[in-house]
Design a protein around this motif. Structure first.
Motif, PDB file in Angstrom:
ATOM      1  N   PHE A 155       0.857  -1.189   0.000  1.00 43.36           N
ATOM      2  CA  PHE A 155       0.000   0.000   0.000  1.00 43.36           C
ATOM      3  C   PHE A 155       0.895   1.241   0.000  1.00 43.36           C
ATOM      4  O   PHE A 155       2.053   1.189   0.401  1.00 43.36           O
ATOM      5  CB  PHE A 155      -0.943   0.017   1.210  1.00 43.36           C
ATOM      6  CG  PHE A 155      -0.242   0.057   2.540  1.00 43.36           C
ATOM      7  CD1 PHE A 155       0.012   1.254   3.181  1.00 43.36           C
ATOM      8  CD2 PHE A 155       0.163  -1.114   3.159  1.00 43.36           C
ATOM      9  CE1 PHE A 155       0.658   1.294   4.403  1.00 43.36           C
ATOM     10  CE2 PHE A 155       0.806  -1.091   4.386  1.00 43.36           C
ATOM     11  CZ  PHE A 155       1.057   0.114   5.011  1.00 43.36           C
ATOM     12  N   HIS A 190      -4.565   0.035   3.624  1.00 38.94           N
ATOM     13  CA  HIS A 190      -4.828   0.341   2.216  1.00 38.94           C
ATOM     14  C   HIS A 190      -4.129   1.646   1.844  1.00 38.94           C
ATOM     15  O   HIS A 190      -3.629   2.367   2.712  1.00 38.94           O
ATOM     16  CB  HIS A 190      -6.334   0.490   1.973  1.00 38.94           C
ATOM     17  CG  HIS A 190      -7.154  -0.659   2.430  1.00 38.94           C
ATOM     18  ND1 HIS A 190      -7.406  -1.755   1.649  1.00 38.94           N
ATOM     19  CD2 HIS A 190      -7.760  -0.898   3.628  1.00 38.94           C
ATOM     20  CE1 HIS A 190      -8.151  -2.615   2.319  1.00 38.94           C
ATOM     21  NE2 HIS A 190      -8.368  -2.117   3.525  1.00 38.94           N
ATOM     22  N   ASP A 191      -4.129   1.941   0.557  1.00 33.45           N
ATOM     23  CA  ASP A 191      -3.537   3.185   0.070  1.00 33.45           C
ATOM     24  C   ASP A 191      -4.171   4.381   0.776  1.00 33.45           C
ATOM     25  O   ASP A 191      -5.363   4.372   1.114  1.00 33.45           O
ATOM     26  CB  ASP A 191      -3.760   3.326  -1.436  1.00 33.45           C
ATOM     27  CG  ASP A 191      -2.981   2.279  -2.229  1.00 33.45           C
ATOM     28  OD1 ASP A 191      -2.117   1.623  -1.631  1.00 33.45           O
ATOM     29  OD2 ASP A 191      -3.258   2.135  -3.427  1.00 33.45           O
TER      30      ASP A 191
END
Length: 438
Positions: A155, A190-191
């Protein structure tokens, strides 16, 4: 000769022995030692327990962990007397490396599953949500950062929309799956710019597989998430999974259901749901609900309109602005029209019709044409009436608020819609009140 008593050492342990007791109850140290291989002199489970105690004591930087334990009773808090030097930067850093190599989420999930086994958590309702975590320092793009196995970092940590009002800091998004109200059982990073809607879609299959692995079969639990869940792709990905969410106001069906509920005025009293005592600035909130249905993307769902006595402040403020705009619009048009004089009745009637047609969402204007006599110049006589030289027409306006409409809109502003496919009959049947307390 008398005995010389050793000096008494006192440590402000505060609530930390309670934290240690719960760590012992779920076997935190043992779980971590089982899944994190190491040949270090001090086991990784004890180091992790030390970091947890430090975090829950008010949090000092990791590089001051050794200093923290120099002022603590390690025998009491860690179960064995350990020199503070065991928590130096090198040791803690090596343990963090081992945790990363093993997989931090694997470690977290193992601890969470053990807690579930010991405490018997209620997994009938699983709550999913995401949060952004701001970080300090420089973080290179994922293509420039690789671990020892030459695998790309999973990520990215970029700048993005900051929920904690720190757009100057980079961030990543962390999603969690909680059971028994607020106990995290599973999570994933997550990103930093990941959309909640996208995160839902990519994780729905993972969550189902995870719960099934730990004895929670599909259909035996209800998936509870925020409004970001409600998209065409996510609803399709849910399949037969039971869920409860909030229907976004961006859907036309949301506004229609709220308007219908307020117009029909057939509410079921839900009452007070809060477990906390009301305060001066936060009075008690009561709820009422109206059952209905909507169809999204060809599939019917239950749509329960919920009215809160506290009402949504942002919506109320927006409604107040709209009402003020409506009043200003009609007042401006009426003032301009009232300043005009018309030399024939037809022109006055045309102007009156034009003023009546001015759109004002929350106000009505009543327009009448009044004759205004125009007299000759000079001082009037006491012995005979003044001579009327002409008759001009002017508009007289009366502005009044649409009280019924405003009241209806104020009530609608305090409403939201709960969307669900949970049945009203059967083993997992839930009433409107049950849905709100999940």
């Amino acid at each position: 000769m008398g005995f010389v008593l050793p000096p008494i050492e006192a440590y402000p342990v505060q609530h930390l022995p309670i934290v240690k007791a719960y760590a012992d109850k779920i076997g935190l140290v043992e779980v971590i030692n089982q899944i994190v291989p190491t040949e270090m002199a001090i086991d990784p489970g004890t180091i992790v327990l030390g970091m947890i105690l430090d975090t829950l004591s008010g949090r000092s930087p990791l590089y001051r962990l050794e200093e923290f334990f120099a002022h603590q009773d390690t025998a009491l808090l860690l179960g064995k007397a350990i020199a503070p030097g065991a928590f130096d930067d090198d040791t803690v850093g090596r343990v963090l490396d081992r945790l990363y190599d093993t997989g931090t989420m694997k470690v977290f999930t193992a601890c969470a599953v053990r807690a579930d086994q010991v405490l018997g958590l209620d997994k009938r309702y699983v709550h999913f949500d995401t949060t952004s975590v701001s970080v300090y320092g420089d973080y290179l793009p994922s293509e420039d950062r690789q671990d020892q196995q030459e695998q790309a970092v999973p990520f990215t940590i970029p700048h993005g929309y900051s929920k904690d009002k720190r757009p100057d800091l980079k961030q990543f998004v962390f999603s969690t799956l909680c059971v028994d109200r607020a106990v995290p059982l599973w999570g994933k990073p997550h990103d930093g710019n990941a959309s909640d809607k996208t995160v839902h879609n990519t994780l729905l299959s993972d969550i189902a597989a995870f719960l099934a692995k730990h004895g929670v079969a599909p259909g035996a639990y209800i998936y509870v998430a925020d409004a970001a869940l409600v998209t065409e792709d996510n609803l399709a990905a849910l399949g037969d999974t039971l869920f409860i969410s909030r229907l976004p106001a961006t859907y036309n069906a949301c506004g229609r259901r709220i308007a219908e509920a307020v117009a029909h005025n057939t509410w079921d009293d839900v009452g007070v749901l809060a477990h906390t005592k009301p305060t001066k600035h936060r009075p008690v909130t009561s709820y009422k609900a109206s059952e209905g249905a909507v169809t999204l993307y060809g599939t019917p769902y239950r749509a329960v309109v919920v009215h809160s006595s506290a009402q949504d402040k942002r919506r109320q403020q927006r409604l107040a602005r709209d009402i003020q705009t409506s009043q200003s619009t009609i007042q401006t048009a009426a003032r301009i029209a009232a300043q005009q004089e018309y030399f024939c009745r037809a022109d006055a009637e045309a102007a009156a019709a034009k003023l009546r047609a001015v759109h004002a969402a929350y106000h009505l204007v009543d327009v009448t044409v009044e004759e205004r006599p125009v007299y000759g110049r000079g001082r009037p006589s006491f012995h005979k009436p003044r001579t009327v030289q002409a008759i001009h027409d002017r508009l007289k306006t009366t502005i009044s608020p649409q009280t019924e409409r405003i009241g209806r809109m104020e009530e609608e502003a305090g409403c939201f819609v709960v969307l669900t496919n949970v049945p009203t009959t059967g083993e997992l049947a839930h009433s409107a009140r049950d849905l709100l307390t999940v």
